[in-house]
Design an enzyme around this catalytic site. Structure first.
Site, PDB file in Angstrom:
ATOM      1  N   HIS A   1       0.866  -1.175   0.000  1.00  0.00           N
ATOM      2  CA  HIS A   1       0.000   0.000   0.000  1.00  0.00           C
ATOM      3  C   HIS A   1       0.910   1.235   0.000  1.00  0.00           C
ATOM      4  O   HIS A   1       2.014   1.196   0.541  1.00  0.00           O
ATOM      5  CB  HIS A   1      -0.868   0.079   1.263  1.00  0.00           C
TER       6      HIS A   1
ATOM      7  N   ASP B   1       2.100   2.115   3.406  1.00  0.00           N
ATOM      8  CA  ASP B   1       3.046   1.165   4.006  1.00  0.00           C
ATOM      9  C   ASP B   1       4.475   1.630   3.800  1.00  0.00           C
ATOM     10  O   ASP B   1       5.313   1.521   4.695  1.00  0.00           O
ATOM     11  CB  ASP B   1       2.933  -0.230   3.359  1.00  0.00           C
TER      12      ASP B   1
END
Length: 363
Positions: free
Chosen positions: A101, A104
């Site tokens: 993501h 992340d």
């Protein structure tokens, strides 16, 4: 940067009789099965969020993960260091892919401009590490569920500014996935759903979600991204009901809104279980809609790739020029999922109303 795991060499296949805890007993990446090597068949990917960002915490206690390379900050410098640690881990594991993501790999800034700069700074390191190791990006995605702005959803939010921010975030995430040579891009609607139907106009929210995805399809075409788009089914958590609840629901949605030619399904084993199905059931449902091929992640999902020969019908615009609000009216023209419902005396008491059909042609 010095090695983070100096005492660990690359994991090798040693067979079922091996006593080495850091060896593959059954997975031989070079063994040919049905005309392809295991490495080609399984396409293992290390997911960034579980492996490097999860703290192994629950609601009753603090995280128990031990990561000595972390400095306790959420800085860009730490994110860059973490990326190099991640690639050393993935390289020694022998996985050919990774997935992430946007949030992340890079921290959110004070506004979208700073957030995008943060992401660019870390993507530069990811690109260097991909070139050094040969590890490839299986897919990228945008985190549209952690920040408080997404409490009522992203594409299905009752607030136009949230829809616009989500569209800008996805636009950037698609761009960096394209820059990194990603094989695909995943949409997971963790908050695209409802907690109660009492204050939810389901049809309107589904229309908005379809509009959002058509915009993404158009932008993908505009920038020349050749990777596959996926939707990942999950029935609930964090919402009571997600609109992409299982493979059948996703396929029905894609057919209804003329999106089936542009999307395939990213089937995750535990999401199938949460829906009351088996993984085999979800793969069968996906496969019956077309050709189905499986690619697994070392710590996450398996992509059941569904194809279709249906004609394309993507006509929405918005991502290409960077303006996601131009296709909608002002924020006061949107529906709301707020707990306070409209009254006969004050029909707009939820702060926003229904979008007119002309500027928002969702189908």
């Amino acid at each position: 940067m010095p090695s983070t795991f100096p005492d660990v060499s690359k994991i090798q296949f040693e067979g079922t009789k091996s006593k080495n805890p850091l060896a593959f007993k059954h997975y031989n990446p070079d063994e040919v099965v049905e005309g392809k090597t295991m490495k080609e068949q399984l396409r293992f990917s290390v997911t960034y969020w579980h492996t490097f960002r999860g703290q192994l915490a629950d609601m009753f206690g603090v995280g128990t993960a031990v990561r000595p390379w972390e400095d306790g900050t959420n800085s860009v410098k730490m994110a860059q260091k973490r990326a190099r640690v991640a690639f050393e881990f993935i390289e020694k594991l022998g996985a050919p892919f990774y997935a992430f993501h946007d949030r992340d790999v890079a921290p959110e800034g004070k506004d979208l401009r700073e957030t995008n700069r943060n992401l660019d700074a870390v993507v530069k390191v990811l690109k260097e590490e991909q070139a050094r190791t040969g590890i490839k990006l299986l897919w990228g995605t945008a985190c549209l569920f952690v920040h408080p702005r997404y409490v009522h959803g992203a594409a299905t939010s009752c607030n136009a500014d949230v829809f616009a921010y989500a569209a800008a975030q996805v636009k950037k995430a698609i761009e960096v996935t394209h820059e990194l040579g990603g094989a695909g891009y995943v949409f997971w609607g963790g908050r695209e759903g409802y907690t109660t139907l009492l204050n939810t106009n389901l049809k309107r929210e589904m229309d908005h979600l379809a509009k959002f995805l058509h915009m993404a399809v158009d932008y993908k075409r505009t920038i020349g991204f050749k990777g596959q788009f996926y939707i990942e089914p999950k029935p609930k958590e964090p919402t009571k009901h997600q609109y992409d609840s299982d493979a059948a629901a996703c396929l029905n949605f894609l057919r209804q809104f003329d999106l089936l030619p542009h999307f395939k399904l990213n089937i995750e084993t535990n999401h199938a279980t949460l829906a009351g199905h088996t993984m085999q059931h979800e793969l069968e449902v996906a496969g019956s809609a077309g050709a189905c091929r499986l690619s697994t992640s070392a710590l996450g999902s398996a992509a059941a790739m569904v194809t279709s020969s249906a004609p394309a019908a993507a006509t929405a615009t918005g991502f290409a020029n960077g303006s996601t609000t131009s296709t909608f009216m002002s924020p006061t023209s949107w529906s709301s999922r707020a707990t306070r419902r409209p009254t006969r005396e004050n029909p707009t008491s939820t702060t926003v109303g229904e979008p007119p059909s002309s500027p928002c042609r969702c189908r």
